[in-house]
Motif scaffolding. Structure first.
Motif, short mmCIF file in Angstrom:
data_model
loop_
_atom_site.label_atom_id
_atom_site.label_comp_id
_atom_site.label_asym_id
_atom_site.label_seq_id
_atom_site.Cartn_x
_atom_site.Cartn_y
_atom_site.Cartn_z
N ARG A 1 0.78 -1.01 -0.11
CA ARG A 1 0.01 0.03 -0.06
C ARG A 1 0.90 1.19 0.61
NH1 ARG A 1 -0.19 2.91 4.05
NH2 ARG A 1 0.57 1.00 5.19
N ARG A 2 1.79 1.39 1.48
CA ARG A 2 2.83 2.91 1.54
C ARG A 2 2.28 3.72 1.65
NH1 ARG A 2 4.93 -1.29 1.53
NH2 ARG A 2 4.62 -0.40 3.66
N ASP A 3 2.42 5.30 2.38
CA ASP A 3 2.06 5.95 1.99
C ASP A 3 3.47 6.70 1.26
OD1 ASP A 3 1.11 8.25 4.35
OD2 ASP A 3 3.02 8.64 3.41
N ARG B 1 4.94 10.00 -1.13
CA ARG B 1 4.78 11.32 -1.30
C ARG B 1 6.05 12.17 -2.43
NH1 ARG B 1 6.35 8.02 3.70
NH2 ARG B 1 6.52 9.03 5.40
N LYS C 1 11.58 13.27 3.08
CA LYS C 1 10.67 13.68 3.08
C LYS C 1 9.14 13.72 3.27
CE LYS C 1 8.24 14.39 -1.96
NZ LYS C 1 8.55 16.43 -2.01
N LEU C 2 8.97 14.51 4.08
CA LEU C 2 7.47 14.42 4.88
C LEU C 2 5.98 14.40 4.56
CD1 LEU C 2 9.03 14.18 8.75
CD2 LEU C 2 8.22 12.47 7.10
N TRP D 1 -7.91 4.98 0.74
CA TRP D 1 -6.71 4.68 0.64
C TRP D 1 -6.29 3.14 -0.19
CZ3 TRP D 1 -2.84 5.88 4.85
CH2 TRP D 1 -0.93 5.66 5.02
N VAL E 1 -0.27 13.38 5.72
CA VAL E 1 0.43 14.38 6.29
C VAL E 1 -0.13 15.33 7.33
CG1 VAL E 1 1.40 17.23 5.90
CG2 VAL E 1 0.76 15.79 3.77
N SER E 2 0.61 15.07 8.22
CA SER E 2 -0.42 15.63 9.72
C SER E 2 0.78 16.81 11.03
CB SER E 2 -0.41 14.11 10.83
OG SER E 2 0.73 13.15 11.26
N ILE E 3 1.67 16.49 10.09
CA ILE E 3 2.86 17.86 10.68
C ILE E 3 2.01 19.34 9.92
CG2 ILE E 3 5.55 18.69 10.19
CD1 ILE E 3 5.97 15.68 9.45
C1 LIG Z 1 -2.52 8.96 11.07
C2 LIG Z 1 -1.14 9.08 10.26
C3 LIG Z 1 -0.32 10.80 10.39
C4 LIG Z 1 0.88 10.19 9.50
N1 LIG Z 1 1.36 11.54 8.92
C5 LIG Z 1 2.81 11.27 8.14
C6 LIG Z 1 2.79 12.88 8.00
O1 LIG Z 1 2.97 14.00 8.50
N2 LIG Z 1 4.31 13.15 6.63
C7 LIG Z 1 4.35 11.58 6.73
O2 LIG Z 1 5.63 11.60 5.58
N3 LIG Z 1 3.81 10.43 6.39
C8 LIG Z 1 3.11 10.55 7.87
N4 LIG Z 1 2.57 9.59 7.74
C9 LIG Z 1 2.81 8.15 7.00
C10 LIG Z 1 3.45 7.36 7.24
O3 LIG Z 1 4.85 7.58 7.59
C11 LIG Z 1 3.56 5.74 7.24
O4 LIG Z 1 2.61 5.42 7.37
C12 LIG Z 1 4.56 4.39 7.73
O5 LIG Z 1 5.88 5.15 8.07
C13 LIG Z 1 4.65 3.47 7.37
O6 LIG Z 1 4.36 3.84 5.95
P1 LIG Z 1 3.22 2.93 5.05
O7 LIG Z 1 2.30 3.79 4.95
O8 LIG Z 1 4.00 2.70 3.51
O9 LIG Z 1 3.81 1.23 5.58
C14 LIG Z 1 0.97 8.84 8.71
C15 LIG Z 1 0.86 8.19 8.56
C16 LIG Z 1 -0.68 7.78 9.92
C17 LIG Z 1 -1.74 7.06 9.52
#
Ligand SMILES: Cc1cc2nc3c(=O)[nH]c(=O)nc-3n(C[C@H](O)[C@H](O)[C@H](O)COP(=O)(O)O)c2cc1C
Length: 199
Positions: free
Chosen positions: A7-9, A11, A84-85, A130, A143-145
């Protein structure tokens, strides 16, 4: 299982637009998620304004710089600064997800002692969106920052809505089967058994 592992998050986004039909499907599927009392408290705001996007980028960059300061003097500081966030600049679609804390639907069922169940319901919708996105090859980054009050003000939403997530949506530049934070040396996934308890 394969979808969940992959799935991955995301950026890093390619510039390609997300077809409107896909966006419609993502939102339709998200709205099929479970919710307390069937209250459907999710409220989705699709960002159209370039001015507001610029303001969001500036805000998150500022919050990120503040967050980095927390690690100053630690070995992690340089690693944090290289992460990179968010993909708020590049993502073709930005979606803010709010929770209506006083929804008419549901008639208050299930939230007398646990009002946060409304917010949990919104999170189920986000996860549904997602996975739906990933099935179509579309990436999502959470993004939660940020300061939720500042983002609420920028998006000019009703007072009863609380911010749950700011999502970047678009086609990923690359596919990975491990989290970016793992690849960048920030945090490895830990054994599941360390997180399962019995009483
Ligand atoms: C509630 C929540 C808030 C998150 N906020 C951020 C964020 O601000 N920046 C970011 O780069 N990733 C954010 N993430 C992604 C997480 O870093 C990521 O899910 C985690 O490192 C695992 O990686 P994956 O989702 O690729 O498995 C967030 C994930 C969740 C569930």
């Amino acid at each position: 299982m394969q979808l969940l592992r992959w799935r991955r998050d995301v950026r890093h986004f390619a510039p390609d637009a997300v077809p409107e039909q896909d966006m419609h499907e993502l939102l339709t599927c998200a709205a099929l998620a479970p919710s307390v009392g069937n209250s459907q408290p999710w409220r989705f705001v699709r960002l159209r304004s370039v001015t507001v996007r610029d303001a969001l980028v500036a805000h998150v960059d500022e919050q990120n710089a503040l967050a980095a300061e927390r690690y100053q003097g630690q070995e992690r500081y340089e690693t944090y600064r290289k992460l990179k966030l968010h993909g708020l600049r590049e993502a073709p679609e930005l979606l803010a997800v709010f929770c209506d804390e006083k929804p008419e639907a549901g008639h208050g069922l299930g939230i007398a002692t646990m009002p946060e169940a409304l917010r949990y319901s919104c999170v189920t919708a986000i996860h549904t969106l997602w996975l739906t996105a990933r099935l179509r090859g579309i990436g999502v980054g959470w993004v939660s920052i940020l300061d939720p009050a500042a983002v609420r003000a920028m998006l000019d939403v009703p007072a009863d809505w609380s911010l749950i997530a700011l999502l970047c949506i678009g086609f990923p530049q690359d596919e990975f089967d491990t989290p970016e934070l793992e690849r960048q040396g920030w945090q490895l996934r830990e054994p599941l058994l360390d997180r399962v308890f019995e009483r």
